[in-house]
Enzyme design. Structure first.
Site, short mmCIF file in Angstrom:
data_model
loop_
_atom_site.label_atom_id
_atom_site.label_comp_id
_atom_site.label_asym_id
_atom_site.label_seq_id
_atom_site.Cartn_x
_atom_site.Cartn_y
_atom_site.Cartn_z
N ARG A 56 48.53 50.09 42.33
CA ARG A 56 48.38 50.79 41.34
C ARG A 56 49.61 52.12 42.00
O ARG A 56 49.30 53.08 42.00
CB ARG A 56 47.58 51.49 41.71
CG ARG A 56 46.19 50.96 41.51
CD ARG A 56 45.06 51.52 40.03
NE ARG A 56 43.94 50.61 40.13
CZ ARG A 56 42.84 50.57 41.57
NH1 ARG A 56 42.67 50.96 41.80
NH2 ARG A 56 42.03 49.24 40.62
N ARG B 99 30.56 48.29 35.95
CA ARG B 99 31.11 48.85 36.91
C ARG B 99 31.93 49.02 36.08
O ARG B 99 32.91 48.87 35.32
CB ARG B 99 30.08 47.77 37.21
CG ARG B 99 31.18 46.61 37.38
CD ARG B 99 30.86 45.66 38.65
NE ARG B 99 31.99 44.05 38.50
CZ ARG B 99 32.17 43.13 37.45
NH1 ARG B 99 30.63 43.16 36.25
NH2 ARG B 99 32.32 42.35 37.78
N ASP C 250 49.31 40.76 43.17
CA ASP C 250 49.95 40.83 41.18
C ASP C 250 51.10 41.25 41.55
O ASP C 250 51.75 41.27 43.03
CB ASP C 250 49.17 41.99 41.10
CG ASP C 250 47.92 42.52 41.68
OD1 ASP C 250 47.00 40.86 40.66
OD2 ASP C 250 46.66 43.20 41.99
N ASP D 297 44.38 38.24 40.38
CA ASP D 297 43.50 39.41 38.86
C ASP D 297 44.87 39.05 37.48
O ASP D 297 45.62 39.09 38.43
CB ASP D 297 43.48 40.60 39.56
CG ASP D 297 42.54 41.98 39.23
OD1 ASP D 297 42.11 41.27 37.88
OD2 ASP D 297 42.19 42.95 39.54
N ARG E 32 36.11 47.77 32.12
CA ARG E 32 36.99 45.90 32.06
C ARG E 32 35.43 45.19 32.09
O ARG E 32 35.15 44.76 30.97
CB ARG E 32 37.44 45.92 33.30
CG ARG E 32 37.86 44.73 32.75
CD ARG E 32 39.58 43.73 33.84
NE ARG E 32 40.65 44.70 33.12
CZ ARG E 32 41.68 45.10 33.61
NH1 ARG E 32 41.18 45.57 34.96
NH2 ARG E 32 42.42 45.92 33.36
N TYR E 33 34.42 45.90 33.25
CA TYR E 33 33.67 44.59 33.13
C TYR E 33 32.09 45.49 33.18
O TYR E 33 32.55 46.50 32.32
CB TYR E 33 32.96 43.86 34.38
CG TYR E 33 34.46 43.38 35.20
CD1 TYR E 33 34.40 42.03 35.29
CD2 TYR E 33 35.23 44.36 36.37
CE1 TYR E 33 34.81 41.48 36.03
CE2 TYR E 33 35.74 43.31 36.87
CZ TYR E 33 35.97 41.84 36.78
OH TYR E 33 37.44 41.34 37.44
N CYS F 288 50.95 47.85 46.88
CA CYS F 288 50.69 47.99 46.16
C CYS F 288 49.76 48.25 44.64
O CYS F 288 51.21 48.62 44.44
CB CYS F 288 50.48 50.25 45.97
SG CYS F 288 48.96 50.79 45.00
N CYS G 3 47.26 58.97 49.20
CA CYS G 3 46.67 57.76 49.85
C CYS G 3 47.36 58.20 51.21
O CYS G 3 48.01 59.17 51.12
CB CYS G 3 47.45 56.57 49.56
SG CYS G 3 46.22 56.05 48.19
N LYS H 294 39.31 39.34 37.59
CA LYS H 294 39.14 38.45 38.44
C LYS H 294 38.86 37.34 38.50
O LYS H 294 37.64 37.06 38.20
CB LYS H 294 38.46 39.45 39.52
CG LYS H 294 39.43 40.33 40.43
CD LYS H 294 37.55 41.10 41.62
CE LYS H 294 38.71 42.96 41.27
NZ LYS H 294 38.37 43.71 40.27
N CYS I 133 50.87 52.48 50.63
CA CYS I 133 51.46 50.60 51.48
C CYS I 133 52.47 49.81 49.99
O CYS I 133 52.26 50.46 48.74
CB CYS I 133 49.92 49.96 50.91
SG CYS I 133 48.84 50.44 51.75
#
Ligand SMILES: *Cc1c(COP(=O)(O)O)cnc(C)c1O
Ligand code: SF4
Length: 410
Positions: free
Chosen positions: A144, A126, A303, A340, A122-123, A142, A135, A346, A139
């Protein structure tokens, strides 16, 4: 409330209550912790109370719950408190389904922006390397969730190779962020393979590891794991503490092992209703993080994820928390609060300290609300003439100057 208030956050009480027969060797062995993760509702209900209505509601959608809680993290939950901030992060709530239609599965539009499957570019400089969808804990907040809602599926070697090949062919990438899922749930030889291949690429300057293991299963951060990470320096770690009660001696020891390897550890928290949405809790968390050598990096607005609406709170709650931190405590303790966006990345939000500005002067307020006038030096004449010339930056960034009043209009 706990019967005997622990002098510091600890899993001891919960361990004695929930897992009295676990030996020290078992408890401190990450494989035992991983194997004994709570993965279904019936097992969870043996440890923690549910209201009858909520349990029945959750039972109906059991196949969508994707529970995964290591015994260590379960032991941090106060079973007597239905509103426990640790519980809220780990234990499914009926509200996930009450507001199910409000959120979306991919709030940051990541799936549409994969350079190759598993790689979000996206950036400019990076990439996010989604190494696995597994995981140690799932969570409830989360971003994702969609990654792990299809079950635990390891990425194949050809998929990983395709991701690495894209990085090799893209010279502007100087920062590779291992994310997931949790990259430290990869088998060590696979992790070592990916890190080795990426390290061979001359334009990759730094590697980052985004992991929640130090928080939810700190036993995993072994010397053996650190040795693997330490072979590929410079490596940075971002972890994910959300509440001061997560700062146990075990979590501290895990961070110490990483830091001693030469890997700086930063923290990314998510702002959540009833978990950490007060200045008092956030101060306690950030002070605690600094004490264990971890720098608060980001505080994320939660989010709009499907199933997490009940954990979200207003962005102004985040801005207000920052307002109550900046100036009142060490600058090192203060994370950047970010929202975000759907594909835009962000965006930082902060209290506004700039009240009024002209070319020559700024009117500023300090953290206590006192007002100051600040003389702005005139730009060098040559620079002024070249104002319209190309920006020295690789992109056309113009700092926003709110309320700017042009002198000639005054
Ligand atoms: C958050 C994020 C990054 C890293 O952002 P930093 O501000 O450099 O920490 C990179 N790529 C994607 C897609 C991200 O969401
Ligand atoms: S550890 Fe991170 S990726 Fe994994 S479930 Fe939690 S928030 Fe999501």
């Amino acid at each position: 409330m706990l019967e005997t208030p622990a002098p510091e956050p600890s899993s001891e009480y919960g361990r004695r209550l929930f897992f009295p027969s676990a030996t020290d060797a078992e408890w401190n062995d990450w494989r035992w912790q991983y194997r004994n993760r709570v993965r279904d509702l019936a097992t969870l209900a043996k440890y923690l109370p549910f209201s009858k209505g909520e349990f029945d509601q959750l039972k109906l959608v059991e196949d969508q719950l994707h529970i995964g809680i290591p015994p260590y993290y379960l032991a941090l939950i106060d079973p007597a408190d239905m509103e426990d901030p640790i519980r809220k992060q780990a234990v499914p709530a009926g509200a996930e389904f009450t507001y199910h239609s409000v959120g979306v599965s991919d709030p940051l539009h990541e799936d549409g922006e994969m350079a190759v499957e598993g790689l979000v570019h996206r950036y400019p400089d990076r990439v996010l390397f989604i190494a696995t969808n597994m995981c140690p804990m799932y969570c409830r907040h989360c971003t994702r969730r969609r990654e792990w809602e299809d079950g635990e599926l390891p990425k194949s070697r050809p998929m990983l190779d395709a991701m690495i090949a894209y990085i090799r062919q893209t010279p502007q990438i100087r920062d590779v962020i291992f994310s997931g899922g949790d990259p430290l749930s990869l088998p060590l030889p696979v992790l070592d393979y990916c890190l080795t291949e990426i390290r061979k690429i001359p334009h990759v300057e730094i590697i980052r590891i985004g992991t929640r293991f130090p928080v939810v299963l700190p036993q995993r951060v072994t010397d053996e794991l650190c040795t693997v990470l330490g072979k590929h320096l410079p490596v940075w770690m971002n972890t994910h503490f959300n509440h001061p009660r997560e700062l146990t001696p075990e979590a501290h020891a895990a961070c110490q092992r990483v830091l001693r390897t030469g890997i700086p550890v930063n923290n990314q928290s998510v702002l959540m209703r009833g978990v950490n949405d007060s200045a008092e809790t956030m101060l306690k968390l950030c002070h605690g993080l600094l004490r264990i050598g971890v720098r608060p990096y980001y505080l994320f607005q939660c989010d709009p994820i499907r199933g997490a609406e009940h954990l979200r709170t207003s962005v102004w709650a985040g801005v207000e928390i920052l307002e109550k931190m900046r100036g009142w405590t060490s600058g090192l303790a203060i994370p950047t609060f970010v929202v975000d966006t759907e594909g835009g990345g962000k965006i930082p939000l902060a209290p506004n300290y700039l009240m009024y500005a002209t070319e020559d002067a700024l009117v500023l307020r300090n953290y206590e609300g006192r007002i100051f006038q600040y003389k702005n030096p005139a730009p060098p004449a040559a620079r002024r003439r070249r104002k319209a010339a190309a920006s020295p930056l690789p992109f056309d960034a113009k700092p926003a100057r709110p309320h700017l009043v042009k002198r000639d209009r005054a």
